[in-house]
Design an enzyme around this catalytic site. Structure first.
Site, PDB file in Angstrom:
ATOM      1  N   CYS A   1       0.834  -1.212   0.000  1.00 47.12           N
ATOM      2  CA  CYS A   1       0.000   0.000   0.000  1.00 47.12           C
ATOM      3  C   CYS A   1       0.865   1.258   0.000  1.00 47.12           C
TER       4      CYS A   1
ATOM      5  N   CYS B   1      -1.633   1.763  -2.980  1.00 47.46           N
ATOM      6  CA  CYS B   1      -2.602   2.850  -2.752  1.00 47.46           C
ATOM      7  C   CYS B   1      -1.978   4.245  -2.791  1.00 47.46           C
TER       8      CYS B   1
ATOM      9  N   LYS C   1      -0.190   5.343  -6.103  1.00 47.33           N
ATOM     10  CA  LYS C   1      -1.269   5.354  -7.103  1.00 47.33           C
ATOM     11  C   LYS C   1      -2.160   6.582  -6.936  1.00 47.33           C
TER      12      LYS C   1
ATOM     13  N   TYR D   1      -8.909  -3.407 -11.209  1.00 44.13           N
ATOM     14  CA  TYR D   1      -8.464  -2.202 -10.496  1.00 44.13           C
ATOM     15  C   TYR D   1      -7.116  -1.662 -11.018  1.00 44.13           C
TER      16      TYR D   1
ATOM     17  N   GLU E   1      -6.839   1.713 -13.170  1.00 44.07           N
ATOM     18  CA  GLU E   1      -6.353   2.891 -12.446  1.00 44.07           C
ATOM     19  C   GLU E   1      -5.073   3.438 -13.084  1.00 44.07           C
TER      20      GLU E   1
ATOM     21  N   HIS F   1     -25.919  20.880   0.279  1.00 43.37           N
ATOM     22  CA  HIS F   1     -26.035  21.536  -1.016  1.00 43.37           C
ATOM     23  C   HIS F   1     -24.933  22.570  -1.202  1.00 43.37           C
TER      24      HIS F   1
ATOM     25  N   GLU G   1     -25.273  14.859  -2.348  1.00 43.69           N
ATOM     26  CA  GLU G   1     -26.694  15.048  -2.029  1.00 43.69           C
ATOM     27  C   GLU G   1     -27.582  14.298  -3.018  1.00 43.69           C
TER      28      GLU G   1
HETATM   29  P1  FAD Z   1       1.473  -6.047   2.067  1.00 48.34           P
HETATM   30  O1  FAD Z   1       1.073  -4.649   2.317  1.00 48.34           O
HETATM   31  O2  FAD Z   1       1.722  -6.459   0.679  1.00 48.34           O
HETATM   32  O3  FAD Z   1       2.744  -6.357   2.998  1.00 48.34           O
HETATM   33  C1  FAD Z   1       3.431  -7.560   2.960  1.00 48.34           C
HETATM   34  C2  FAD Z   1       4.895  -7.307   3.314  1.00 48.34           C
HETATM   35  O4  FAD Z   1       5.541  -8.528   3.624  1.00 48.34           O
HETATM   36  C3  FAD Z   1       5.676  -6.701   2.144  1.00 48.34           C
HETATM   37  O5  FAD Z   1       6.481  -5.638   2.593  1.00 48.34           O
HETATM   38  C4  FAD Z   1       6.565  -7.866   1.671  1.00 48.34           C
HETATM   39  O6  FAD Z   1       7.738  -7.422   1.046  1.00 48.34           O
HETATM   40  C5  FAD Z   1       6.827  -8.566   2.993  1.00 48.34           C
HETATM   41  N1  FAD Z   1       7.242  -9.959   2.874  1.00 48.34           N
HETATM   42  C6  FAD Z   1       6.843 -10.900   1.989  1.00 48.34           C
HETATM   43  N2  FAD Z   1       7.418 -12.090   2.271  1.00 48.34           N
HETATM   44  C7  FAD Z   1       8.203 -11.892   3.360  1.00 48.34           C
HETATM   45  C8  FAD Z   1       9.026 -12.741   4.128  1.00 48.34           C
HETATM   46  N3  FAD Z   1       9.144 -14.049   3.857  1.00 48.34           N
HETATM   47  N4  FAD Z   1       9.686 -12.200   5.174  1.00 48.34           N
HETATM   48  C9  FAD Z   1       9.581 -10.895   5.487  1.00 48.34           C
HETATM   49  N5  FAD Z   1       8.789 -10.041   4.791  1.00 48.34           N
HETATM   50  C10 FAD Z   1       8.105 -10.547   3.743  1.00 48.34           C
HETATM   51  N6  FAD Z   1      -5.995  -1.222  -1.413  1.00 48.34           N
HETATM   52  C11 FAD Z   1      -6.853  -0.279  -0.999  1.00 48.34           C
HETATM   53  O7  FAD Z   1      -7.541  -0.482   0.008  1.00 48.34           O
HETATM   54  N7  FAD Z   1      -6.981   0.917  -1.646  1.00 48.34           N
HETATM   55  C12 FAD Z   1      -6.250   1.210  -2.748  1.00 48.34           C
HETATM   56  O8  FAD Z   1      -6.394   2.288  -3.320  1.00 48.34           O
HETATM   57  C13 FAD Z   1      -5.327   0.232  -3.217  1.00 48.34           C
HETATM   58  N8  FAD Z   1      -4.569   0.492  -4.287  1.00 48.34           N
HETATM   59  C14 FAD Z   1      -3.684  -0.450  -4.712  1.00 48.34           C
HETATM   60  C15 FAD Z   1      -2.931  -0.169  -5.845  1.00 48.34           C
HETATM   61  C16 FAD Z   1      -2.045  -1.096  -6.338  1.00 48.34           C
HETATM   62  C17 FAD Z   1      -1.224  -0.771  -7.559  1.00 48.34           C
HETATM   63  C18 FAD Z   1      -1.905  -2.340  -5.655  1.00 48.34           C
HETATM   64  C19 FAD Z   1      -0.930  -3.362  -6.171  1.00 48.34           C
HETATM   65  C20 FAD Z   1      -2.644  -2.630  -4.526  1.00 48.34           C
HETATM   66  C21 FAD Z   1      -3.552  -1.685  -4.052  1.00 48.34           C
HETATM   67  N9  FAD Z   1      -4.338  -1.928  -2.927  1.00 48.34           N
HETATM   68  C22 FAD Z   1      -5.237  -0.995  -2.513  1.00 48.34           C
HETATM   69  C23 FAD Z   1      -4.252  -3.212  -2.196  1.00 48.34           C
HETATM   70  C24 FAD Z   1      -3.388  -3.062  -0.923  1.00 48.34           C
HETATM   71  O9  FAD Z   1      -2.149  -2.475  -1.235  1.00 48.34           O
HETATM   72  C25 FAD Z   1      -3.187  -4.430  -0.290  1.00 48.34           C
HETATM   73  O10 FAD Z   1      -4.440  -5.047  -0.123  1.00 48.34           O
HETATM   74  C26 FAD Z   1      -2.499  -4.340   1.076  1.00 48.34           C
HETATM   75  O11 FAD Z   1      -1.266  -3.713   0.978  1.00 48.34           O
HETATM   76  C27 FAD Z   1      -2.336  -5.748   1.654  1.00 48.34           C
HETATM   77  O12 FAD Z   1      -1.690  -5.686   2.898  1.00 48.34           O
HETATM   78  P2  FAD Z   1      -0.937  -6.941   3.501  1.00 48.34           P
HETATM   79  O13 FAD Z   1      -0.538  -6.571   4.888  1.00 48.34           O
HETATM   80  O14 FAD Z   1      -1.706  -8.161   3.286  1.00 48.34           O
HETATM   81  O15 FAD Z   1       0.383  -7.103   2.608  1.00 48.34           O
HETATM   82  P1  NDP Z   2      -7.443  -8.740 -10.396  1.00 53.98           P
HETATM   83  O1  NDP Z   2      -7.186 -10.133 -10.017  1.00 53.98           O
HETATM   84  O2  NDP Z   2      -8.487  -7.969  -9.701  1.00 53.98           O
HETATM   85  O3  NDP Z   2      -7.780  -8.703 -11.974  1.00 53.98           O
HETATM   86  C1  NDP Z   2      -6.942  -9.275 -12.924  1.00 53.98           C
HETATM   87  C2  NDP Z   2      -7.333  -8.776 -14.293  1.00 53.98           C
HETATM   88  O4  NDP Z   2      -6.401  -9.251 -15.263  1.00 53.98           O
HETATM   89  C3  NDP Z   2      -8.702  -9.276 -14.737  1.00 53.98           C
HETATM   90  O5  NDP Z   2      -9.326  -8.261 -15.476  1.00 53.98           O
HETATM   91  C4  NDP Z   2      -8.339 -10.479 -15.629  1.00 53.98           C
HETATM   92  O6  NDP Z   2      -9.305 -10.737 -16.595  1.00 53.98           O
HETATM   93  C5  NDP Z   2      -7.094  -9.950 -16.291  1.00 53.98           C
HETATM   94  N1  NDP Z   2      -6.198 -10.980 -16.827  1.00 53.98           N
HETATM   95  C6  NDP Z   2      -5.735 -12.080 -16.183  1.00 53.98           C
HETATM   96  N2  NDP Z   2      -4.897 -12.751 -16.991  1.00 53.98           N
HETATM   97  C7  NDP Z   2      -4.832 -12.065 -18.167  1.00 53.98           C
HETATM   98  C8  NDP Z   2      -4.134 -12.251 -19.383  1.00 53.98           C
HETATM   99  N3  NDP Z   2      -3.331 -13.287 -19.568  1.00 53.98           N
HETATM  100  N4  NDP Z   2      -4.310 -11.350 -20.373  1.00 53.98           N
HETATM  101  C9  NDP Z   2      -5.124 -10.297 -20.206  1.00 53.98           C
HETATM  102  N5  NDP Z   2      -5.807 -10.048 -19.065  1.00 53.98           N
HETATM  103  C10 NDP Z   2      -5.665 -10.934 -18.061  1.00 53.98           C
HETATM  104  O7  NDP Z   2      -6.030  -8.040 -10.317  1.00 53.98           O
HETATM  105  P2  NDP Z   2      -5.482  -6.580 -10.134  1.00 53.98           P
HETATM  106  O8  NDP Z   2      -4.033  -6.777 -10.369  1.00 53.98           O
HETATM  107  O9  NDP Z   2      -6.185  -5.566 -10.972  1.00 53.98           O
HETATM  108  O10 NDP Z   2      -5.764  -6.205  -8.617  1.00 53.98           O
HETATM  109  C11 NDP Z   2      -5.383  -7.046  -7.539  1.00 53.98           C
HETATM  110  C12 NDP Z   2      -6.104  -6.625  -6.296  1.00 53.98           C
HETATM  111  O11 NDP Z   2      -5.489  -5.485  -5.721  1.00 53.98           O
HETATM  112  C13 NDP Z   2      -7.557  -6.225  -6.525  1.00 53.98           C
HETATM  113  O12 NDP Z   2      -8.401  -7.338  -6.494  1.00 53.98           O
HETATM  114  C14 NDP Z   2      -7.813  -5.259  -5.415  1.00 53.98           C
HETATM  115  O13 NDP Z   2      -8.387  -5.914  -4.311  1.00 53.98           O
HETATM  116  C15 NDP Z   2      -6.452  -4.709  -5.061  1.00 53.98           C
HETATM  117  N6  NDP Z   2      -6.416  -3.322  -5.517  1.00 53.98           N
HETATM  118  C16 NDP Z   2      -7.252  -2.415  -4.935  1.00 53.98           C
HETATM  119  C17 NDP Z   2      -7.300  -1.122  -5.402  1.00 53.98           C
HETATM  120  C18 NDP Z   2      -8.244  -0.149  -4.795  1.00 53.98           C
HETATM  121  O14 NDP Z   2      -8.764  -0.410  -3.724  1.00 53.98           O
HETATM  122  N7  NDP Z   2      -8.494   0.976  -5.432  1.00 53.98           N
HETATM  123  C19 NDP Z   2      -6.459  -0.689  -6.487  1.00 53.98           C
HETATM  124  C20 NDP Z   2      -5.615  -1.710  -7.018  1.00 53.98           C
HETATM  125  C21 NDP Z   2      -5.613  -2.976  -6.530  1.00 53.98           C
HETATM  126  P3  NDP Z   2     -10.502 -11.792 -16.347  1.00 53.98           P
HETATM  127  O15 NDP Z   2     -11.554 -11.044 -15.603  1.00 53.98           O
HETATM  128  O16 NDP Z   2     -10.896 -12.174 -17.725  1.00 53.98           O
HETATM  129  O17 NDP Z   2      -9.933 -12.935 -15.558  1.00 53.98           O
END
Ligand code: FAD
Ligand code: NDP
Length: 522
Positions: A86, A91, A94, A227, A231, A497, A502
């Site tokens: 995140c 998050c 992004k 997502y 995004e 408003h 609203e």
């Molecule tokens: P993480 O935050 O992924 O933390 C896991 C940590 O463990 C990492 O630092 C990793 O390096 C470490 N780790 C892994 N293996 C080991 C190991 N063996 N030993 C020590 N450390 C290790 N969620 C939202 O709610 N709103 C958003 O707008 C949003 N935007 C997102 C945008 C993107 C591009 C992505 C990819 C995700 C987004 N998410 C968003 C999802 C959100 O980031 C994740 O759901 C959240 O960070 C998950 O938290 P976590 O604690 O499970 O793992």
């Molecule tokens: P998702 O698992 O949500 O979606 C994967 C997407 O990739 C789907 O549209 C899938 O299509 C497509 N796909 C899979 N394989 C292929 C392929 N070979 N070629 C083309 N398209 C393919 O993954 P994301 O990486 O988008 O997000 C992961 C998670 O991170 C989300 O579920 C969300 O919970 C979290 N996140 C949250 C955000 C937020 O809160 N704003 C922002 C970003 C991430 P199909 O549907 O056909 O399988």
């Protein structure tokens, strides 16, 4: 409970370097001693949203806690600091890039409000944007370290592997090893972007690399329809890059498909190209250093080969559990997803090992749910609580240029739940955000929908909002939803408003009525 003891001096027991020793185990000819035990109540593996929340909460009850966090470089060599996905590659960067794109649009709008803004002078400095974002992320990394220190949580920048159910081996960047003995273990290692298997996939980047790219991405293809892809494509378009989305099936699977369609058409209206019904077959580097993408035939006339400067894979995320040693411990994982199976209390199949956040089978991949499940777990383990995470009404926002926020069920899922469309009453409105009118912005996707039970008192099962600041608009309604919001209670609320929010409390036209849902007048 006592607070941590200082680290012990390294001991040589056949290891390259072994710092804290705590238990006995023979593995690959490595012997760990129990005699000078460095004992913890709780070791958390993974210092992201869930792990940090759990560690701090547990320490607040007086537990002796250690957190291990280690970032394996992306295939392109990108690494980052403490805080997890995140903070570093999710998050936060992004949302900041989304904001940068919105600002560009607002500056253009400003001319309509009387500002003189020479369009030719509006240029994005990618390097400056990346620097500003990276600096902010760096301050958050530091803030997390300070917070752990203040809470007296031991932090090891090291990768964790479980040697047995009470012993964790931590290995740092220099291969210095530390053995921790603990009563409980919380696994919170999150996920990493998935790389598909088509030829040349490794030439593509993922969201792990995008926010720190040294060079502007240029012409970009975002692969995926959910997502991350939408995004990133949205803000890249807004920042002025020629951006396409490769959508193999439906957009935003699992979301209300009427809303998903509106989100995508708003993106197209703002300049993102959407290539439908196709997947990458092959990726190769051209002599000029660009990326040639070969696609499966799309059926809608897209050329099979195209060149891009950057290809971003956003095709889902896999749990980062490979290094944990789960198989040897007998921790059950889901065969398809590889995620860890837990009971509702986050306990895995091994009873002192817990899992939270993105690695848990069936859990939403969202920061707030990871944080709350981490906190609640610590409350149960050390605070005498029995409260479980309630996933019934988790709100979420898709930060596409025109944001989409929702809480509760899609129209499709609601119909399934109540036994068909006939049992639903869906109230809706197309509205025009006031701030869009003077600059003449497209408002055709600004839409609100409340999916309700048809029978009185018409409990709201799902609330959906597309428009500016959608997440800010829906957060409060998500509280009301948790308390059983009905259409009647929505109607009784007084609006603020003039706002877009609203329009939610003014909803009064049902789909069934067939009346025009376009909001007119003030
Ligand atoms: P993480 O935050 O992924 O933390 C896991 C940590 O463990 C990492 O630092 C990793 O390096 C470490 N780790 C892994 N293996 C080991 C190991 N063996 N030993 C020590 N450390 C290790 N969620 C939202 O709610 N709103 C958003 O707008 C949003 N935007 C997102 C945008 C993107 C591009 C992505 C990819 C995700 C987004 N998410 C968003 C999802 C959100 O980031 C994740 O759901 C959240 O960070 C998950 O938290 P976590 O604690 O499970 O793992
Ligand atoms: P998702 O698992 O949500 O979606 C994967 C997407 O990739 C789907 O549209 C899938 O299509 C497509 N796909 C899979 N394989 C292929 C392929 N070979 N070629 C083309 N398209 C393919 O993954 P994301 O990486 O988008 O997000 C992961 C998670 O991170 C989300 O579920 C969300 O919970 C979290 N996140 C949250 C955000 C937020 O809160 N704003 C922002 C970003 C991430 P199909 O549907 O056909 O399988």
């Amino acid at each position: 409970m006592k607070m941590k003891a200082p680290f012990l001096p390294p001991m040589s027991l056949g290891l390259r370097c072994l710092k804290n020793v705590g238990t006995t185990r023979i593995e690959s000819s490595l012997l760990y001693s129990t005699t000078t035990a460095q004992k913890y109540d709780l070791v958390v593996i993974g210092g992201g949203s869930g792990g940090l929340a759990c560690a701090k909460e547990a320490a607040g009850y007086g537990a002796k806690v250690a957190v291990l966090d280690y970032v394996t470089p992306s295939p392109h060599g990108t690494v980052w600091g403490l805080g997890g996905t995140c903070v570093n590659v999710g998050c936060i960067p992004k949302k900041l890039m989304h904001q940068a794109a919105l600002l560009g649009k607002s500056v253009k709008d400003a001319a309509a409000f009387g500002w003189s803004v020479p369009p030719a002078e509006l240029q994005l400095n990618w390097h400056q944007l990346v620097t500003a974002v990276t600096n902010h992320v760096g301050s958050l990394n530091w803030g997390h370290r300070v917070a752990l220190r203040d809470k007296r949580v031991t932090y090891l920048n090291a990768s964790g592997t479980m040697l047995d159910r009470h012993t964790v081996l931590a290995k740092d960047r220099k291969d210095v090893e530390t053995v921790l003995q603990t009563d409980n273990v919380v696994l919170a290692t999150g996920g990493r972007p998935r790389y598909p298997t088509f030829a040349g996939a490794e030439l593509a980047i993922t969201s792990d690399d995008l926010f720190r790219l040294r060079q502007p991405p240029g012409r970009t293809l975002c692969v995926g329809g959910s997502y991350v892809s939408l995004e990133c494509a949205g803000f890249l378009t807004g920042l002025g890059f020629d951006t396409s989305v490769l959508l193999r099936s439906i957009p935003l699977r699992g979301f209300d498909q009427q809303m998903a369609g509106l989100v995508v058409s708003a993106m197209e209206n703002l300049g993102t190209r959407v290539v439908r019904g196709s997947e990458p077959l092959r990726l190769e580097r051209t002599a000029a250093g660009r990326l040639r993408v070969s696609l499966t035939p799309s059926g809608d006339g897209q050329p099979p080969d195209e060149e891009y400067d950057t290809v971003l894979l956003a095709v889902g995320r896999d749990p980062d559990t490979r290094r944990l040693g789960l198989d040897a411990l007998g921790v059950t994982t889901d065969r398809r997803s590889g995620k860890i199976v837990t009971d509702p209390g986050n306990r895995t199949s091994v009873d002192n090992i817990y899992a939270i956040g993105d690695i848990v089978q069936g859990a939403p991949e969202l920061t707030p749910t990871a944080i709350v499940s981490g906190r609640l777990l610590a409350d149960r383990l050390y605070g005498g609580s029995s409260q479980l995470l309630d996933l019934a009404t988790v709100p979420t926002t898709v930060f596409t240029p025109l944001e989409y926020s929702c809480v509760g069920l899609s129209e499709e899922s609601a119909a399934e739940m109540v036994g068909g469309d006939d049992q639903l009453e869906v109230y809706h409105a197309f509205y025009r955000p006031l701030e869009f009118i003077i600059p003449g912005r497209d408002t055709s996707s600004c839409y609100i929908k409340a999916v309700c039970e048809r029978r009185e008192p018409q409990r709201v099962l799902g609330l959906h909002f597309i428009g500016p600041n959608a997440g800010e608009v829906l957060q409060g309604f998500a509280v009301a939803m948790r308390h059983g919001m009905t259409m009647e209670s929505l109607r009784q609320a007084i609006g603020i408003h003039p706002t877009s929010a609203e329009e939610v409390v003014k909803l009064n036209i049902s789909k069934r009525s067939g009346r025009d849902p376009t909001v007119t007048g003030c």
